[in-house]
Scaffold this active site. Structure first.
Site, PDB file in Angstrom:
ATOM      1  N   GLU A   1       3.550  -4.801   7.220  1.00 45.80           N
ATOM      2  CA  GLU A   1       2.583  -3.938   7.920  1.00 45.80           C
ATOM      3  C   GLU A   1       2.844  -3.831   9.417  1.00 45.80           C
ATOM      4  OE1 GLU A   1       1.823  -6.167   5.604  1.00 45.80           O
ATOM      5  OE2 GLU A   1       0.230  -5.423   4.283  1.00 45.80           O
TER       6      GLU A   1
ATOM      7  N   GLY B   1       0.145  -5.058   0.609  1.00 42.98           N
ATOM      8  CA  GLY B   1      -1.012  -5.095  -0.295  1.00 42.98           C
ATOM      9  C   GLY B   1      -0.661  -5.694  -1.651  1.00 42.98           C
TER      10      GLY B   1
ATOM     11  N   ALA C   1       0.851  -1.196   0.000  1.00 43.48           N
ATOM     12  CA  ALA C   1       0.000   0.000   0.000  1.00 43.48           C
ATOM     13  C   ALA C   1       0.885   1.243   0.000  1.00 43.48           C
ATOM     14  CB  ALA C   1      -0.891  -0.014   1.227  1.00 43.48           C
TER      15      ALA C   1
ATOM     16  N   GLU D   1      -1.025  -9.295  -1.103  1.00 42.37           N
ATOM     17  CA  GLU D   1      -2.473  -9.601  -1.022  1.00 42.37           C
ATOM     18  C   GLU D   1      -3.113  -9.591  -2.411  1.00 42.37           C
ATOM     19  OE1 GLU D   1      -3.363  -6.687   2.068  1.00 42.37           O
ATOM     20  OE2 GLU D   1      -4.049  -8.358   3.298  1.00 42.37           O
TER      21      GLU D   1
END
Ligand code: COA
Length: 266
Positions: A139, A116, A76, A119
């Site tokens: 994270e 992310g 992210a 993911e």
């Protein structure tokens, strides 16, 4: 067909039925921001339109890759993170659009595949990486956990213990380790990854597309439900496939030695 969204490039070879979505924010190692999530969904929507307009099946497989040779996606976008309200952060809609996309989606991973980005790769049907790639969930060092179900999905693919190790240590692991844990389907040398992914998707594209789509759905049902419901789904879809032209074509190719089948998704 080529289409440039703000952060994602879409290319579709109509003859082969093969599409590529390229994450295109090289200055931030293809970090995922809200726009990129939207652009991935828009790219898939565009391909769905082509598919629905076709007689039979237009899209046989989609590859998602990162531009440049440093990263698939470094997670992210941290610069846009602080101050984001929980309601505004919804990575699940993009994830669902990949899972629900009818044709197989392949993550081609070269370089960093973090947070992310990992993911996103986990939402795909297959993950194929170059051997120098590094994967991880960093994270934890931002005081967070993977926000799109990353721990859950690694726990299912590998084990809860391995998922906890990845997300608690935040370490970047090698492609080889990720493959040995079941998180990657294949690892190839950096020199061969392009050719290997091409060969993989071309082989998928030559198969009867309705059967390929049925297997994707069946695998999704297996991931989301129990055996009883899964078997019911398979029985129903098997009866439908028995009545397709593709099945007739495959059976003819089996019976006749020199007959090359062509599958149109009908
Ligand atoms: N969000 C925003 N920008 C990012 C980013 C991210 N997730 N990851 C990398 N970038 C940017 C860097 O800020 C840098 O920008 P700059 O050139 O304007 O300074 C550029 O991408 C290159 O990254 P850099 O850190 O200089 O490369 P590196 O080789 O030293 O390190 C990483 C690469 C991937 C190890 C490092 O960038 C990193 O740890 N990124 C964050 C990963 C992360 O925590 N992701 C999960 C977020 S929840």
């Amino acid at each position: 067909m080529h289409e440039e969204f703000e952060t994602v490039r879409v290319a579709f070879d109509e003859e082969q039925g093969l599409a590529t979505l390229t994450l295109n924010r090289p200055d931030s190692l293809n970090a995922m921001n809200g726009q990129m999530r939207k652009d991935i969904e828009s790219g898939l929507d565009l391909l769905t339109e082509h598919d629905e307009a076709a007689d039979g099946v237009a899209v046989r497989a989609v590859v998602i890759e990162g531009t440049g040779d440093r990263a698939f996606c470094a997670g992210a976008d941290i610069t846009g993170f602080s101050g984001v309200s929980p309601a505004a952060f919804d990575p699940h809609s993009m994830r669902d659009s990949i899972i629900e996309f009818p044709a197989p989606v392949i993550a081609k991973i070269h370089g960093y595949c973090l947070g992310g980005g990992l993911e996103l790769a986990l939402a795909c049907d297959f993950r194929i990486a170059s051997e120098s790639s590094r994967l991880g969930f960093p994270e934890v060092d931002l005081g967070l956990l993977p926000g799109a179900g990353g721990v859950q999905y690694v726990a299912r693919l590998a084990s809860p213990s391995f998922a906890k190790e990845l997300a608690m240590t935040g370490e970047h692991i090698s492609a080889e380790r990720a493959a040995s844990e079941g998180v990657l389907n294949h690892v190839y040398s950096d020199a061969n990854i392009d050719a290997e992914v091409d060969a993989f998707v071309e082989a998928l594209a030559a198969k009867p597309p309705l059967a390929i789509r049925a297997v994707k759905d069946s695998g999704n049902v297996a991931a989301e439900t129990g055996l009883h419901e899964g078997r019911k789904y398979d029985r129903r879809i098997f009866s439908t496939l028995l009545q397709t032209d593709d099945h007739e074509e495959g059976a003819r190719a089996f019976a006749e030695d020199d007959y090359e089948p062509e599958f149109h998704g009908r």
